[in-house]
Scaffold this motif. Structure first.
Motif, PDB file in Angstrom:
ATOM      1  N   ALA A   5       0.839  -1.193   0.000  1.00  0.00           N
ATOM      2  CA  ALA A   5       0.000   0.000   0.000  1.00  0.00           C
ATOM      3  C   ALA A   5       0.873   1.241   0.000  1.00  0.00           C
ATOM      4  CB  ALA A   5      -0.911  -0.002   1.214  1.00  0.00           C
ATOM      5  N   LYS A   6       1.973   1.175   0.759  1.00  0.00           N
ATOM      6  CA  LYS A   6       2.894   2.302   0.763  1.00  0.00           C
ATOM      7  C   LYS A   6       3.495   2.480  -0.615  1.00  0.00           C
ATOM      8  CE  LYS A   6       4.992   3.384   5.123  1.00  0.00           C
ATOM      9  NZ  LYS A   6       6.122   3.266   5.968  1.00  0.00           N
ATOM     10  N   GLY A   7       3.813   1.395  -1.280  1.00  0.00           N
ATOM     11  CA  GLY A   7       4.402   1.447  -2.618  1.00  0.00           C
ATOM     12  C   GLY A   7       3.429   2.073  -3.618  1.00  0.00           C
ATOM     13  N   PHE A   8       2.134   1.652  -3.526  1.00  0.00           N
ATOM     14  CA  PHE A   8       1.131   2.243  -4.429  1.00  0.00           C
ATOM     15  C   PHE A   8       0.962   3.739  -4.167  1.00  0.00           C
ATOM     16  CE2 PHE A   8      -0.853  -2.122  -4.906  1.00  0.00           C
ATOM     17  CZ  PHE A   8      -0.535  -2.247  -6.251  1.00  0.00           C
ATOM     18  N   HIS A   9       0.988   4.069  -2.912  1.00  0.00           N
ATOM     19  CA  HIS A   9       0.836   5.484  -2.552  1.00  0.00           C
ATOM     20  C   HIS A   9       2.001   6.300  -3.099  1.00  0.00           C
ATOM     21  CE1 HIS A   9      -0.261   9.033  -0.326  1.00  0.00           C
ATOM     22  NE2 HIS A   9       0.935   9.052   0.280  1.00  0.00           N
ATOM     23  N   ILE A  10       3.203   5.801  -2.930  1.00  0.00           N
ATOM     24  CA  ILE A  10       4.394   6.507  -3.420  1.00  0.00           C
ATOM     25  C   ILE A  10       4.344   6.606  -4.937  1.00  0.00           C
ATOM     26  CG2 ILE A  10       6.900   6.348  -3.627  1.00  0.00           C
ATOM     27  CD1 ILE A  10       6.950   5.248  -0.772  1.00  0.00           C
ATOM     28  N   ALA A  11       3.951   5.538  -5.603  1.00  0.00           N
ATOM     29  CA  ALA A  11       3.869   5.541  -7.064  1.00  0.00           C
ATOM     30  C   ALA A  11       2.813   6.550  -7.515  1.00  0.00           C
ATOM     31  CB  ALA A  11       3.541   4.147  -7.575  1.00  0.00           C
ATOM     32  N   SER A  12       1.705   6.594  -6.800  1.00  0.00           N
ATOM     33  CA  SER A  12       0.637   7.540  -7.140  1.00  0.00           C
ATOM     34  C   SER A  12       1.128   8.974  -6.961  1.00  0.00           C
ATOM     35  CB  SER A  12      -0.562   7.244  -6.259  1.00  0.00           C
ATOM     36  OG  SER A  12      -1.437   8.324  -6.205  1.00  0.00           O
ATOM     37  N   MET A  13       1.827   9.234  -5.895  1.00  0.00           N
ATOM     38  CA  MET A  13       2.347  10.577  -5.627  1.00  0.00           C
ATOM     39  C   MET A  13       3.394  10.955  -6.666  1.00  0.00           C
ATOM     40  SD  MET A  13       0.654  11.794  -3.160  1.00  0.00           S
ATOM     41  CE  MET A  13       1.494  13.088  -2.378  1.00  0.00           C
ATOM     42  N   GLU A  14       4.227  10.026  -7.065  1.00  0.00           N
ATOM     43  CA  GLU A  14       5.247  10.318  -8.084  1.00  0.00           C
ATOM     44  C   GLU A  14       4.570  10.616  -9.426  1.00  0.00           C
ATOM     45  OE1 GLU A  14       7.876   6.936  -8.009  1.00  0.00           O
ATOM     46  OE2 GLU A  14       9.001   7.742  -6.317  1.00  0.00           O
ATOM     47  N   ALA A  15       3.509   9.892  -9.749  1.00  0.00           N
ATOM     48  CA  ALA A  15       2.783  10.137 -10.995  1.00  0.00           C
ATOM     49  C   ALA A  15       2.135  11.528 -10.968  1.00  0.00           C
ATOM     50  CB  ALA A  15       1.736   9.048 -11.216  1.00  0.00           C
ATOM     51  N   THR A  17       3.177  14.100  -9.216  1.00  0.00           N
ATOM     52  CA  THR A  17       4.275  15.065  -9.310  1.00  0.00           C
ATOM     53  C   THR A  17       4.736  15.198 -10.746  1.00  0.00           C
ATOM     54  OG1 THR A  17       4.967  14.471  -7.080  1.00  0.00           O
ATOM     55  CG2 THR A  17       6.552  15.645  -8.419  1.00  0.00           C
ATOM     56  N   GLU A  18       4.856  14.062 -11.448  1.00  0.00           N
ATOM     57  CA  GLU A  18       5.303  14.093 -12.839  1.00  0.00           C
ATOM     58  C   GLU A  18       4.268  14.836 -13.700  1.00  0.00           C
ATOM     59  OE1 GLU A  18       6.366  10.904 -16.250  1.00  0.00           O
ATOM     60  OE2 GLU A  18       6.951  10.386 -14.217  1.00  0.00           O
ATOM     61  N   ARG A  19       2.974  14.586 -13.449  1.00  0.00           N
ATOM     62  CA  ARG A  19       1.918  15.270 -14.210  1.00  0.00           C
ATOM     63  C   ARG A  19       1.982  16.781 -13.976  1.00  0.00           C
ATOM     64  NH1 ARG A  19      -2.752  17.499 -13.339  1.00  0.00           N
ATOM     65  NH2 ARG A  19      -2.885  16.906 -11.177  1.00  0.00           N
ATOM     66  N   ARG A  20       2.155  17.180 -12.744  1.00  0.00           N
ATOM     67  CA  ARG A  20       2.237  18.615 -12.433  1.00  0.00           C
ATOM     68  C   ARG A  20       3.486  19.239 -13.035  1.00  0.00           C
ATOM     69  NH1 ARG A  20       0.228  19.545  -6.209  1.00  0.00           N
ATOM     70  NH2 ARG A  20      -1.962  19.030  -6.557  1.00  0.00           N
ATOM     71  N   ASN A  21       4.605  18.551 -12.982  1.00  0.00           N
ATOM     72  CA  ASN A  21       5.839  19.067 -13.592  1.00  0.00           C
ATOM     73  C   ASN A  21       5.652  19.245 -15.103  1.00  0.00           C
ATOM     74  OD1 ASN A  21       7.297  19.306 -11.244  1.00  0.00           O
ATOM     75  ND2 ASN A  21       8.225  17.258 -11.392  1.00  0.00           N
ATOM     76  N   HIS A  22       4.930  18.311 -15.714  1.00  0.00           N
ATOM     77  CA  HIS A  22       4.671  18.400 -17.144  1.00  0.00           C
ATOM     78  C   HIS A  22       3.796  19.637 -17.448  1.00  0.00           C
ATOM     79  CE1 HIS A  22       3.986  17.568 -21.213  1.00  0.00           C
ATOM     80  NE2 HIS A  22       3.098  16.568 -21.147  1.00  0.00           N
TER      81      HIS A  22
END
Length: 187
Positions: A5-15, A17-22
């Motif tokens: 669950a922590k891994g999914f959360h981190i992956a979701s947050m990274e996605a 962040t990447e969307r916002r950076n884009h």
């Protein structure tokens, strides 16, 4: 599971962040292209051209500037003349002396009456001429008073127009000065 669950959360947050950076990168590209387009064009605006000049209309009561014509003098009637009958000649001079004297006396009386009537007419004409002069003087004084009033009104209107233009030009000067200082309100 917790690790997963922590891994999914981190992956979701990274996605996220990447969307916002884009999105930020796209905004930066738009700003850069807008800046490049603006720098390529001379977009100087002469704010001094916003100043205005005073334009006064012509004085609208020029009819009052022309004086009222002076009344023409009333011509005097001709002075009567004495029309004495011609003296008798020949035999009539001897016989018609009294008749001739009566005719001369009648002519003298007629002449006196004619002179009295003429003098009366002359006095009436003089009174009429004086009345016309007085009426002219009164009308001319009224015209001059009205002209002064209208000129005063016109000058007041001109002053108000000049004041509005001066206020407008001062506002433009203030705007130019504030832009020079980089005032955010002016920008």
């Amino acid at each position: 599971m917790e690790k997963e669950a922590k891994g999914f959360h981190i992956a979701s947050m990274e996605a996220e962040t990447e969307r916002r950076n884009h999105e930020l990168a796209e905004i930066y590209d738009e700003i850069d292209s807008l800046l490049a387009a603006t720098l390529g064009v001379d977009d100087y605006a002469d704010l001094g051209s916003l100043r205005t000049a005073v334009e006064h209309p012509r004085f609208d009561r020029t009819d009052l500037e022309k004086p009222i014509p002076i009344p023409l003098p009333i011509p005097r009637p001709l002075e009567p003349s004495l029309n004495s009958p011609p003296p008798p000649k020949g035999l009539g001079a001897l016989l018609g002396k009294k008749k001739y004297q009566k005719a001369v006396a009648r002519a003298a009386d007629d002449y006196k009456r004619a002179v009295a009537g003429w003098q009366s007419k002359v006095m009436k004409l003089k009174a009429a001429q004086d009345a016309a002069k007085n009426e002219h003087a009164q009308k001319e004084a009224e015209r001059l008073a009205l002209l002064a009033k209208e000129r005063s009104r016109y000058e007041q209107e001109c002053f108000e127009r000049e004041l509005k233009v001066q206020e407008h030009n001062e506002a433009i000067d203030t705007l130019i000065a504030n832009l020079g200082y980089g005032d955010t309100g002016a920008v």
